[in-house]
Design a protein around this motif. Structure first.
Motif, PDB file in Angstrom:
ATOM      1  N   SER A  47       0.831  -1.197   0.000  1.00  0.00           N
ATOM      2  CA  SER A  47       0.000   0.000   0.000  1.00  0.00           C
ATOM      3  C   SER A  47       0.866   1.248   0.000  1.00  0.00           C
ATOM      4  N   ARG A  48       0.268   2.360  -0.302  1.00  0.00           N
ATOM      5  CA  ARG A  48       0.972   3.642  -0.285  1.00  0.00           C
ATOM      6  C   ARG A  48       1.432   3.962   1.140  1.00  0.00           C
ATOM      7  N   GLN A  49       0.585   3.621   2.139  1.00  0.00           N
ATOM      8  CA  GLN A  49       0.963   3.868   3.533  1.00  0.00           C
ATOM      9  C   GLN A  49       2.182   3.033   3.917  1.00  0.00           C
ATOM     10  N   PHE A  50       2.241   1.785   3.448  1.00  0.00           N
ATOM     11  CA  PHE A  50       3.398   0.933   3.718  1.00  0.00           C
ATOM     12  C   PHE A  50       4.664   1.563   3.141  1.00  0.00           C
ATOM     13  N   ALA A  51       4.578   2.061   1.923  1.00  0.00           N
ATOM     14  CA  ALA A  51       5.732   2.693   1.287  1.00  0.00           C
ATOM     15  C   ALA A  51       6.152   3.948   2.051  1.00  0.00           C
ATOM     16  N   GLN A  52       5.180   4.718   2.552  1.00  0.00           N
ATOM     17  CA  GLN A  52       5.504   5.910   3.334  1.00  0.00           C
ATOM     18  C   GLN A  52       6.171   5.529   4.651  1.00  0.00           C
ATOM     19  N   ASP A  53       5.668   4.459   5.285  1.00  0.00           N
ATOM     20  CA  ASP A  53       6.258   4.012   6.543  1.00  0.00           C
ATOM     21  C   ASP A  53       7.682   3.513   6.338  1.00  0.00           C
ATOM     22  N   VAL A  54       7.917   2.814   5.248  1.00  0.00           N
ATOM     23  CA  VAL A  54       9.269   2.332   4.946  1.00  0.00           C
ATOM     24  C   VAL A  54      10.206   3.516   4.750  1.00  0.00           C
ATOM     25  N   ALA A  55       9.740   4.537   4.042  1.00  0.00           N
ATOM     26  CA  ALA A  55      10.563   5.727   3.831  1.00  0.00           C
ATOM     27  C   ALA A  55      10.823   6.448   5.143  1.00  0.00           C
ATOM     28  N   ALA A  56       9.813   6.515   6.012  1.00  0.00           N
ATOM     29  CA  ALA A  56       9.993   7.191   7.301  1.00  0.00           C
ATOM     30  C   ALA A  56      11.003   6.457   8.167  1.00  0.00           C
ATOM     31  N   VAL A  57      10.951   5.120   8.190  1.00  0.00           N
ATOM     32  CA  VAL A  57      11.920   4.341   8.964  1.00  0.00           C
ATOM     33  C   VAL A  57      13.309   4.510   8.369  1.00  0.00           C
ATOM     34  N   ALA A  58      13.408   4.458   7.058  1.00  0.00           N
ATOM     35  CA  ALA A  58      14.710   4.570   6.401  1.00  0.00           C
ATOM     36  C   ALA A  58      15.316   5.954   6.622  1.00  0.00           C
ATOM     37  N   ASN A  59      14.482   6.964   6.779  1.00  0.00           N
ATOM     38  CA  ASN A  59      14.977   8.319   6.965  1.00  0.00           C
ATOM     39  C   ASN A  59      15.195   8.673   8.427  1.00  0.00           C
ATOM     40  N   THR A  60      14.928   7.759   9.354  1.00  0.00           N
ATOM     41  CA  THR A  60      15.150   8.008  10.774  1.00  0.00           C
ATOM     42  C   THR A  60      16.543   7.488  11.127  1.00  0.00           C
ATOM     43  N   GLN A  61      17.498   8.396  11.177  1.00  0.00           N
ATOM     44  CA  GLN A  61      18.887   8.016  11.420  1.00  0.00           C
ATOM     45  C   GLN A  61      19.182   7.993  12.917  1.00  0.00           C
ATOM     46  N   VAL A 115       8.490  17.331  -3.170  1.00  0.00           N
ATOM     47  CA  VAL A 115       8.138  16.763  -1.870  1.00  0.00           C
ATOM     48  C   VAL A 115       9.177  15.682  -1.567  1.00  0.00           C
ATOM     49  N   GLU A 116      10.057  15.952  -0.608  1.00  0.00           N
ATOM     50  CA  GLU A 116      11.110  15.003  -0.272  1.00  0.00           C
ATOM     51  C   GLU A 116      11.013  14.512   1.171  1.00  0.00           C
ATOM     52  N   ARG A 117      10.355  15.270   2.034  1.00  0.00           N
ATOM     53  CA  ARG A 117      10.264  14.861   3.436  1.00  0.00           C
ATOM     54  C   ARG A 117       9.209  13.776   3.572  1.00  0.00           C
ATOM     55  N   ALA A 118       9.589  12.673   4.198  1.00  0.00           N
ATOM     56  CA  ALA A 118       8.679  11.544   4.344  1.00  0.00           C
ATOM     57  C   ALA A 118       7.718  11.787   5.497  1.00  0.00           C
ATOM     58  N   SER A 119       6.504  11.316   5.334  1.00  0.00           N
ATOM     59  CA  SER A 119       5.537  11.340   6.421  1.00  0.00           C
ATOM     60  C   SER A 119       5.135   9.906   6.713  1.00  0.00           C
ATOM     61  N   GLY A 120       4.639   9.671   7.907  1.00  0.00           N
ATOM     62  CA  GLY A 120       4.240   8.327   8.299  1.00  0.00           C
ATOM     63  C   GLY A 120       4.857   7.962   9.629  1.00  0.00           C
ATOM     64  N   SER A 121       4.535   6.783  10.093  1.00  0.00           N
ATOM     65  CA  SER A 121       5.047   6.352  11.387  1.00  0.00           C
ATOM     66  C   SER A 121       6.421   5.715  11.218  1.00  0.00           C
ATOM     67  N   PHE A 122       7.203   5.743  12.287  1.00  0.00           N
ATOM     68  CA  PHE A 122       8.515   5.112  12.279  1.00  0.00           C
ATOM     69  C   PHE A 122       8.675   4.310  13.550  1.00  0.00           C
ATOM     70  N   PHE A 123       9.540   3.306  13.502  1.00  0.00           N
ATOM     71  CA  PHE A 123       9.776   2.432  14.642  1.00  0.00           C
ATOM     72  C   PHE A 123      11.189   1.886  14.532  1.00  0.00           C
ATOM     73  N   ARG A 124      11.977   2.086  15.563  1.00  0.00           N
ATOM     74  CA  ARG A 124      13.325   1.522  15.613  1.00  0.00           C
ATOM     75  C   ARG A 124      13.478   0.813  16.950  1.00  0.00           C
ATOM     76  N   SER A 125      14.170  -0.315  16.961  1.00  0.00           N
ATOM     77  CA  SER A 125      14.411  -1.019  18.217  1.00  0.00           C
ATOM     78  C   SER A 125      15.864  -1.481  18.266  1.00  0.00           C
ATOM     79  N   PHE A 126      16.395  -1.527  19.488  1.00  0.00           N
ATOM     80  CA  PHE A 126      17.791  -1.886  19.710  1.00  0.00           C
ATOM     81  C   PHE A 126      17.876  -2.790  20.935  1.00  0.00           C
ATOM     82  N   ARG A 127      18.598  -3.900  20.797  1.00  0.00           N
ATOM     83  CA  ARG A 127      18.804  -4.796  21.930  1.00  0.00           C
ATOM     84  C   ARG A 127      19.965  -4.251  22.751  1.00  0.00           C
TER      85      ARG A 127
END
Length: 167
Positions: A47-61, A115-127
């Motif tokens: 879905s478009r939302q999935f693609a936006q979420d992937v971009a948001a996660v990828a852009n969260t450094q 339009v280059e800034r991604a919108s959507g949810s992001f999630f990162r986890s670290f052990r």
């Protein structure tokens, strides 16, 4: 001036073994692998939302630095307020950072040029390592950078060692 031999013949997009034109193009019949091909045949395209979420996660450094006293995480989250960010520790050893970048309201009279800034949810986890002291974790946001400080447990001091002579 063409460098292809005049005696070859071309038969459209079908490979003709007698055609030397195809011999000069190593990528003529190359079929690239599409990771979503099996899903699209089932009608399960992302879905478009999935693609936006992937971009948001990828852009969260995230930078993870270990000092002698603590583990320090620095996360780039420009434009987000602390109320829009969630920091959790799950099972005493997994640090989870999540949030959402909201899409801006657009008026019908507005005309976007880029339009280059991604919108959507992001999630990162670290052990986290075993020596992380998650009960004293501190987090703060300043100038679009989330800084999380996870102190280390104090290292045990070396015990008094007494040598025993074997008789």
């Amino acid at each position: 001036m063409a460098l292809t031999p005049f005696f070859g013949r071309r038969s459209g997009s079908v490979f003709d073994p007698l055609s030397l034109d195809n011999a000069w193009d190593p990528f003529h019949n190359l079929r690239l692998w599409d990771p979503f091909e099996e899903y699209s045949s089932l009608g399960l395209t992302p879905s478009r939302q999935f693609a936006q979420d992937v971009a948001a996660v990828a852009n969260t450094q995230v930078d993870w630095l270990e000092t002698p006293d603590a583990h320090v995480f620095k996360v780039n989250l420009p434009g987000l307020r602390k109320e829009e960010i969630k920091v959790q520790v799950v099972d005493n050893n997994v640090l989870q950072i999540s949030g959402a970048r909201k899409k801006e309201n657009v008026e019908q009279t507005d005309r976007w040029h880029r339009v280059e800034r991604a919108s959507g949810s992001f999630f990162r986890s670290f052990r986290l390592p075993a020596h992380a002291q998650v009960n004293d974790l501190k987090a703060q946001v300043e100038n679009g950078v989330l800084t999380i400080n996870v102190p280390k447990l104090p290292q045990p001091t070396s015990a008094n060692v007494k040598s025993i002579t074997i008789s």
